[in-house]
Each structure stands twice: as structure tokens, then as C-alpha cells.
Write a protein that holds these residues in place. Structure first.
Motif, short mmCIF file in Angstrom:
data_model
loop_
_atom_site.label_atom_id
_atom_site.label_comp_id
_atom_site.label_asym_id
_atom_site.label_seq_id
_atom_site.Cartn_x
_atom_site.Cartn_y
_atom_site.Cartn_z
N ILE A 109 75.21 70.28 3.30
CA ILE A 109 73.78 70.67 3.94
C ILE A 109 73.41 69.39 4.77
N GLU A 110 72.98 69.95 6.12
CA GLU A 110 72.51 69.25 7.09
C GLU A 110 71.01 69.68 7.25
N VAL A 111 70.11 68.61 7.21
CA VAL A 111 68.78 68.78 7.36
C VAL A 111 68.18 68.07 8.69
N ALA A 112 67.25 68.74 9.38
CA ALA A 112 66.88 68.36 10.69
C ALA A 112 65.36 68.68 10.67
N GLY A 113 64.25 67.84 10.07
CA GLY A 113 62.97 68.46 10.12
C GLY A 113 62.69 69.56 9.30
N ASP A 114 62.31 70.75 9.83
CA ASP A 114 61.97 71.81 8.91
C ASP A 114 63.20 72.83 9.12
N ARG A 115 64.42 72.19 9.64
CA ARG A 115 65.53 73.32 9.71
C ARG A 115 66.63 72.61 8.96
N PHE A 147 71.47 79.48 7.85
CA PHE A 147 70.48 78.73 8.76
C PHE A 147 69.15 78.99 8.20
N LEU A 148 68.56 77.83 7.57
CA LEU A 148 67.32 77.81 6.76
C LEU A 148 66.08 77.11 7.24
N GLU A 149 64.99 77.44 7.22
CA GLU A 149 63.84 76.98 7.59
C GLU A 149 62.79 76.52 6.56
N ARG A 150 61.99 75.70 6.51
CA ARG A 150 60.78 75.48 5.83
C ARG A 150 59.84 76.38 6.22
N HIS A 151 59.20 77.22 5.54
CA HIS A 151 58.25 78.29 5.93
C HIS A 151 57.13 78.16 4.59
N ASP A 152 56.14 78.05 4.87
CA ASP A 152 54.84 77.85 3.84
C ASP A 152 55.22 77.04 2.72
N ALA A 153 55.71 75.96 3.39
CA ALA A 153 56.13 74.76 2.39
C ALA A 153 57.29 74.88 1.35
#
Length: 202
Positions: free
Chosen positions: A78-84, A115-121
Motif C-alpha cells: 500500500i502506497e499512501v499520498a495524502g488523501d489518496r 485506487f483509493l481516496e479518503r472521502h468523508d473521513a
């Protein structure tokens, strides 16, 4: 919290999304399954490409009609870059159905490329694109072989050849250019993932 603790928490939350996807979908827990997707989320598979809500609908219909497409997960990177984030998770897809009149199991090994995103926390899936690496077919009863059409089998990519053969026989329109272990499709997918982490739109 800042630093490594936040990064680890994000990774754990993303892994939970990935695990819940497999458990809730295979169990037919459609309400909770829907909660894992971005409102504009999309699913790509051999037999379906489109919006997540439509994928849920057709998956539910198939489940109620006895279609069984099951998933088993392995390790994740898993690679995390901010909210993605981009997550690659080793997996197998298995499906049982008649092939040329003989009950068969097909097992396909590959990776979920998410492809994941932080959405509504919450972390949710914006796009799931499986990578199909290799597969095999075996009859449920070893004493009853299935005789495949070699020309039809050869139409499909080697990474999911037998899975596509089975699904084609069930009447699905199977996409024949999905990413495999190597090749231009998977290289394009990796580039798209890097762009996603860099802020590019899907």
C-alpha cells in the motif's frame, strides 16, 4: 498524531476496506459492501466494467440466481499520498460452473490494483482494476474430463484464459484486454497509479 503512526493507521484502514470487500461481497452482504465504494467508484472485471452501484446490482442478481464468484486474499503493498492511495493485494478468484457440459472449478491468481481516496473521513475505493496473472481449470469430478475448444480458448489472454472460457460459456461478454503479469496494459495501469498518487484525475 503525525508521522509514521498516521501512515500505519491509514494502511490498516485501507487493508480493512480490502478485506471487507472480499468477505461482504462473497457473503452477499450488499448494504455493507456498498459502503466500501466512492460515490463515483468504478469496477473493472473480466465480465463487468462500469459504475460501482451497477456492479453491486448485477452481482446481487447473479448471487440470487446461484452464481458464485469467490475471492481469497494474500498480502498487500500500500502506497499512501495524502488523501489518496494505491493498494496491490495478492488474490485468487474462483468460480464453479459447467464447462462444455462438465462441472468445473476455475481458479485465477492475480492482484487487486485499487485506487483509493479518503472521502468523508473514510477510505473508499475509487477504482478497482484486477491484474490477472495465471489461471487453471479442473473438473469437480476428476473422472469426467472437460474437452475445451482450443480455438476459443486461444482467443483469451493467458492470465485469465480459462476463467474467460467459463464466463463466455455462461453468456458473459468477456473483456479480452485486461492487464496481466507483464505487457503494455499493466504498464499503463502502473503509470495511471503513479499519476493518481501525484494528484491526477482518474
Amino acid at each position: 498524531m503525525t508521522g509514521p503512526s498516521v501512515d500505519l493507521l491509514d494502511r490498516l484502514m485501507i487493508r480493512e476496506v480490502i478485506e471487507n470487500w472480499a468477505v461482504w461481497r462473497d457473503a452477499g452482504d450488499w448494504e455493507r459492501f456498498a459502503s466500501l465504494w466512492h460515490p463515483e467508484g468504478r469496477m473493472m472485471a473480466t465480465w463487468f466494467q462500469g459504475p460501482a452501484d451497477e456492479f453491486i446490482r448485477v452481482s446481487r442478481e447473479g448471487f440470487e440466481q446461484g452464481v458464485r464468484i469467490l475471492h481469497f486474499l494474500g498480502g498487500s503493498a500500500i502506497e499512501v499520498a495524502g488523501d489518496r492511495a494505491i493498494a496491490q493485494t495478492k488474490m485468487t478468484i474462483s468460480q464453479r460452473a459447467p464447462v462444455e457440459g462438465v462441472e468445473c472449478d476455475v481458479v485465477c491468481t492475480g492482484r487487486f490494483y485499487d485506487f483509493l481516496e479518503r472521502h468523508d473521513a473514510r477510505w473508499v475505493i475509487a477504482l478497482r482494476q484486477p491484474i490477472y496473472e495465471t489461471d487453471r481449470l479442473q473438473t469437480v469430478d476428476p473422472a469426467r474430463p472437460a474437452v475445451l475448444d482450443p480455438d476459443l480458448l486461444a482467443r483469451f489472454p493467458v492470465g485469465y484464459r480459462h476463467l474467460a472460457y467459463l464466463q463466455h460459456g455462461l453468456g458473459y461478454e468477456v473483456k479480452d484486454d485486461m492487464p496481466g503479469l507483464t505487457g503494455p496494459q499493466v504498464e499503463a495501469l502502473y503509470a495511471r497509479g503513479a499519476g493518481w498518487l501525484g494528484g491526477e484525475p482518474l
